[in-house]
Motif scaffolding. Sequence first.
Motif, PDB file in Angstrom:
ATOM      1  N   SER A  90      45.577  31.099  52.359  1.00  0.00           N
ATOM      2  CA  SER A  90      44.886  31.928  51.019  1.00  0.00           C
ATOM      3  C   SER A  90      44.044  31.145  50.076  1.00  0.00           C
ATOM      4  O   SER A  90      43.759  29.933  50.474  1.00  0.00           O
ATOM      5  N   LYS A  91      42.929  32.063  50.026  1.00  0.00           N
ATOM      6  CA  LYS A  91      41.901  31.492  48.994  1.00  0.00           C
ATOM      7  C   LYS A  91      42.273  30.912  47.627  1.00  0.00           C
ATOM      8  O   LYS A  91      43.111  31.356  47.043  1.00  0.00           O
ATOM      9  N   ARG A  92      41.464  29.826  47.177  1.00  0.00           N
ATOM     10  CA  ARG A  92      41.877  29.109  46.075  1.00  0.00           C
ATOM     11  C   ARG A  92      40.980  29.320  45.051  1.00  0.00           C
ATOM     12  O   ARG A  92      39.723  29.298  45.115  1.00  0.00           O
ATOM     13  N   ILE A  93      41.341  30.020  43.988  1.00  0.00           N
ATOM     14  CA  ILE A  93      40.551  30.614  43.086  1.00  0.00           C
ATOM     15  C   ILE A  93      40.848  29.913  41.606  1.00  0.00           C
ATOM     16  O   ILE A  93      41.971  29.711  41.234  1.00  0.00           O
ATOM     17  N   GLY A  94      39.593  29.331  41.037  1.00  0.00           N
ATOM     18  CA  GLY A  94      39.681  28.452  39.931  1.00  0.00           C
ATOM     19  C   GLY A  94      39.515  29.749  38.922  1.00  0.00           C
ATOM     20  O   GLY A  94      38.561  30.426  38.864  1.00  0.00           O
ATOM     21  N   VAL A  95      40.345  29.960  37.748  1.00  0.00           N
ATOM     22  CA  VAL A  95      40.252  30.952  37.056  1.00  0.00           C
ATOM     23  C   VAL A  95      40.286  29.766  35.457  1.00  0.00           C
ATOM     24  O   VAL A  95      41.200  29.282  35.148  1.00  0.00           O
ATOM     25  N   GLU A  96      39.628  30.219  34.313  1.00  0.00           N
ATOM     26  CA  GLU A  96      39.477  29.646  32.851  1.00  0.00           C
ATOM     27  C   GLU A  96      40.641  30.320  32.418  1.00  0.00           C
ATOM     28  O   GLU A  96      41.212  31.127  32.570  1.00  0.00           O
ATOM     29  N   GLN A  97      41.450  29.141  31.631  1.00  0.00           N
ATOM     30  CA  GLN A  97      42.878  29.434  31.042  1.00  0.00           C
ATOM     31  C   GLN A  97      42.787  30.654  30.292  1.00  0.00           C
ATOM     32  O   GLN A  97      43.928  31.259  30.181  1.00  0.00           O
ATOM     33  N   SER A  98      41.769  30.951  29.637  1.00  0.00           N
ATOM     34  CA  SER A  98      41.923  32.174  28.549  1.00  0.00           C
ATOM     35  C   SER A  98      42.039  33.414  29.403  1.00  0.00           C
ATOM     36  O   SER A  98      42.244  34.753  28.913  1.00  0.00           O
ATOM     37  N   LEU A  99      41.765  33.246  30.864  1.00  0.00           N
ATOM     38  CA  LEU A  99      41.963  34.609  31.511  1.00  0.00           C
ATOM     39  C   LEU A  99      43.020  35.017  32.048  1.00  0.00           C
ATOM     40  O   LEU A  99      43.405  35.124  33.367  1.00  0.00           O
ATOM     41  N   SER A 100      44.247  34.951  31.593  1.00  0.00           N
ATOM     42  CA  SER A 100      45.571  34.765  32.117  1.00  0.00           C
ATOM     43  C   SER A 100      45.782  36.083  32.772  1.00  0.00           C
ATOM     44  O   SER A 100      46.663  36.034  33.882  1.00  0.00           O
ATOM     45  N   ASP A 101      45.467  37.323  32.342  1.00  0.00           N
ATOM     46  CA  ASP A 101      45.623  38.577  32.901  1.00  0.00           C
ATOM     47  C   ASP A 101      44.990  38.558  34.324  1.00  0.00           C
ATOM     48  O   ASP A 101      45.297  39.138  35.189  1.00  0.00           O
ATOM     49  N   VAL A 102      43.630  38.098  34.585  1.00  0.00           N
ATOM     50  CA  VAL A 102      43.009  37.733  35.770  1.00  0.00           C
ATOM     51  C   VAL A 102      44.244  36.830  36.892  1.00  0.00           C
ATOM     52  O   VAL A 102      43.965  37.251  37.749  1.00  0.00           O
ATOM     53  N   SER A 103      44.213  35.740  36.160  1.00  0.00           N
ATOM     54  CA  SER A 103      45.095  34.832  37.018  1.00  0.00           C
ATOM     55  C   SER A 103      46.182  35.450  37.676  1.00  0.00           C
ATOM     56  O   SER A 103      46.592  35.525  38.783  1.00  0.00           O
ATOM     57  N   GLN A 104      46.975  36.425  36.923  1.00  0.00           N
ATOM     58  CA  GLN A 104      48.302  37.044  37.234  1.00  0.00           C
ATOM     59  C   GLN A 104      47.788  38.150  38.337  1.00  0.00           C
ATOM     60  O   GLN A 104      48.537  38.234  39.362  1.00  0.00           O
ATOM     61  N   VAL A 105      46.912  38.997  38.182  1.00  0.00           N
ATOM     62  CA  VAL A 105      46.460  40.031  38.953  1.00  0.00           C
ATOM     63  C   VAL A 105      45.924  39.184  40.621  1.00  0.00           C
ATOM     64  O   VAL A 105      46.350  39.470  41.553  1.00  0.00           O
TER      65      VAL A 105
END
Length: 81
Positions: free
Chosen positions: A2-17
């Motif tokens: 799987s690809k590793r995606i870094g997501v800023e902490q304030s974007l929890s909805d994006v992390s979940q999707v």
Amino acid sequence: MSKRIGVEQSLSDVSQVLREKGYEVVDLKNENDATNCDCCVITGQDQNVMGIQNVTTQGSVINAHGLTADQICQEVESKFH
């Protein structure tokens, strides 16, 4: 693999999707967290504070400003196809 995606902490909805779509998601707490990511998603609000634009990442940086979680996921997927 799987690809590793870094997501800023304030974007929890994006992390979940992204997790639901099978990506490995890493919380970006500082610039070192972005080092081994295939792609990073930042809010664009504090990118200078995060220092992400100065970090050498293997992938691209997506500015999430003004985008929905689904639009961001489409951007991420377009980077790998």
